[in-house]
Design an enzyme around this catalytic site. Structure first.
Site, PDB file in Angstrom:
ATOM      1  N   GLU A   7      -1.671  30.064 106.481  1.00 36.06           N
ATOM      2  CA  GLU A   7      -0.602  30.440 105.538  1.00 36.06           C
ATOM      3  C   GLU A   7      -0.794  29.662 104.240  1.00 36.06           C
ATOM      4  OE1 GLU A   7       1.521  32.246 104.375  1.00 36.06           O
ATOM      5  OE2 GLU A   7       3.570  31.903 105.051  1.00 36.06           O
ATOM      6  N   ASP A   8      -0.385  30.246 103.126  1.00 39.03           N
ATOM      7  CA  ASP A   8      -0.501  29.508 101.858  1.00 39.03           C
ATOM      8  C   ASP A   8       0.593  28.452 101.718  1.00 39.03           C
ATOM      9  OD1 ASP A   8       1.508  31.397 101.492  1.00 39.03           O
ATOM     10  OD2 ASP A   8       0.834  32.068  99.532  1.00 39.03           O
ATOM     11  N   ASP A  43       7.801  27.748 102.860  1.00 35.60           N
ATOM     12  CA  ASP A  43       8.889  27.477 101.916  1.00 35.60           C
ATOM     13  C   ASP A  43      10.203  27.447 102.699  1.00 35.60           C
ATOM     14  OD1 ASP A  43       9.913  27.248  99.248  1.00 35.60           O
ATOM     15  OD2 ASP A  43      10.331  29.377  99.201  1.00 35.60           O
ATOM     16  N   PHE A  46       7.773  25.719  91.782  1.00 27.31           N
ATOM     17  CA  PHE A  46       7.103  26.995  91.987  1.00 27.31           C
ATOM     18  C   PHE A  46       5.645  26.821  91.576  1.00 27.31           C
ATOM     19  CE2 PHE A  46       5.901  31.384  91.571  1.00 27.31           C
ATOM     20  CZ  PHE A  46       6.565  31.954  92.648  1.00 27.31           C
ATOM     21  N   ARG A  97      -3.668  33.949  90.610  1.00 20.59           N
ATOM     22  CA  ARG A  97      -4.287  33.676  91.912  1.00 20.59           C
ATOM     23  C   ARG A  97      -5.675  33.068  91.739  1.00 20.59           C
ATOM     24  NH1 ARG A  97      -1.341  36.197  96.088  1.00 20.59           N
ATOM     25  NH2 ARG A  97      -0.419  38.186  95.546  1.00 20.59           N
TER      26      ARG A  97
HETATM   27  P1  IMP Z   1       9.144  31.587 103.072  1.00 17.38           P
HETATM   28  O1  IMP Z   1       9.419  32.776 103.933  1.00 17.38           O
HETATM   29  O2  IMP Z   1      10.339  31.256 102.191  1.00 17.38           O
HETATM   30  O3  IMP Z   1       8.661  30.366 103.817  1.00 17.38           O
HETATM   31  O4  IMP Z   1       8.073  32.041 102.020  1.00 17.38           O
HETATM   32  C1  IMP Z   1       6.740  31.968 102.230  1.00 17.38           C
HETATM   33  C2  IMP Z   1       5.985  32.786 101.230  1.00 17.38           C
HETATM   34  O5  IMP Z   1       6.620  32.817  99.951  1.00 17.38           O
HETATM   35  C3  IMP Z   1       4.638  32.143 100.971  1.00 17.38           C
HETATM   36  O6  IMP Z   1       3.696  32.613 101.889  1.00 17.38           O
HETATM   37  C4  IMP Z   1       4.349  32.563  99.557  1.00 17.38           C
HETATM   38  O7  IMP Z   1       3.715  33.822  99.554  1.00 17.38           O
HETATM   39  C5  IMP Z   1       5.692  32.678  98.912  1.00 17.38           C
HETATM   40  N1  IMP Z   1       5.980  31.453  98.138  1.00 17.38           N
HETATM   41  C6  IMP Z   1       6.715  30.400  98.505  1.00 17.38           C
HETATM   42  N2  IMP Z   1       6.741  29.447  97.548  1.00 17.38           N
HETATM   43  C7  IMP Z   1       5.969  29.921  96.551  1.00 17.38           C
HETATM   44  C8  IMP Z   1       5.533  29.368  95.288  1.00 17.38           C
HETATM   45  O8  IMP Z   1       5.868  28.244  94.891  1.00 17.38           O
HETATM   46  N3  IMP Z   1       4.690  30.152  94.559  1.00 17.38           N
HETATM   47  C9  IMP Z   1       4.280  31.389  94.956  1.00 17.38           C
HETATM   48  N4  IMP Z   1       4.640  31.928  96.129  1.00 17.38           N
HETATM   49  C10 IMP Z   1       5.476  31.199  96.917  1.00 17.38           C
END
Ligand code: IMP
Length: 179
Positions: free
Chosen positions: A101-102, A105, A154, A167
């Site tokens: 996973e990237d 959050d 962010f 990206r």
């Molecule tokens: P979550 O469901 O809130 O944990 O979101 C996860 C996904 O939101 C990540 O896999 C990212 O694709 C996107 N995301 C979360 N934070 C960022 C950020 O700071 N920049 C860009 N994408 C983000």
């Protein structure tokens, strides 16, 4: 909505990322030693550069597959509803699986994906996340391996976008709005 003007301040250099990816791959290789094949599942699209670098440092037979779950769209806030837009090609029952996973959050995406994959009966299911924003967590989920813990900013670059831009930056930077 018109795009607000912003600049990107470097947060993690390409060199620092490369060293950390190598260390993560070493730990993953040790942890899955003896596997006949590790299924490495990249969550699209943000993990595509990370998974490409990571698998090249993993010293095990690997199979690469991808899964796409809906997340932010073009927004900067997370949506709670997570849908599978593209599923795996292969079955994972009885197999060793590593989800890549990237960013973790709020945790909604990862916890939803793990629930779906766990139901398919893998032998082992672990997660390697490049970035973790623990301050934003709403669902108690943790990656087995994390590249970097970062503050509530962010970020973009190294595969991660803001409205489908940035990206292709080699480093990770934080978005700073100018107005
Ligand atoms: P979550 O469901 O809130 O944990 O979101 C996860 C996904 O939101 C990540 O896999 C990212 O694709 C996107 N995301 C979360 N934070 C960022 C950020 O700071 N920049 C860009 N994408 C983000």
């Amino acid at each position: 909505m018109p795009q607000r003007a912003y600049v990107i301040d470097e947060m993690i250099s390409a060199k620092t990322i490369a060293a950390r990816v190598e260390a993560l791959a070493r730990e993953i290789t040790d942890s899955f030693a003896g596997t006949d094949k590790l299924v490495v599942v990249g969550l699209l699209r943000g993990s595509f550069i990370f998974i490409a670098d990571l698998v090249r440092e993993i010293g095990l037979p690997v199979e690469v597959d991808f899964l796409e779950a809906s997340s932010y769209g073009d927004e900067m806030t997370s949506s709670r509803e997570v849908r599978i837009l593209k599923d795996l090609r292969s079955g994972i029952e009885g197999r060793d699986v590593l989800v890549v996973e990237d960013i973790v959050d709020t945790g909604f995406t990862l916890s939803h994906v793990l629930t779906i994959l766990r139901a398919r009966g893998p032998k082992r299911l672990e997660v390697c996340a490049l970035l973790d924003k623990p301050a934003r967590r709403e669902v108690p989920v943790r990656a087995t391996w994390t590249g970097f813990e970062i503050p509530d900013e962010f970020v973009v670059g190294y595969g991660i976008d803001f409205a489908q831009r940035n990206r292709n930056l080699p480093h990770i930077g934080k978005v700073r709005f100018l107005e």
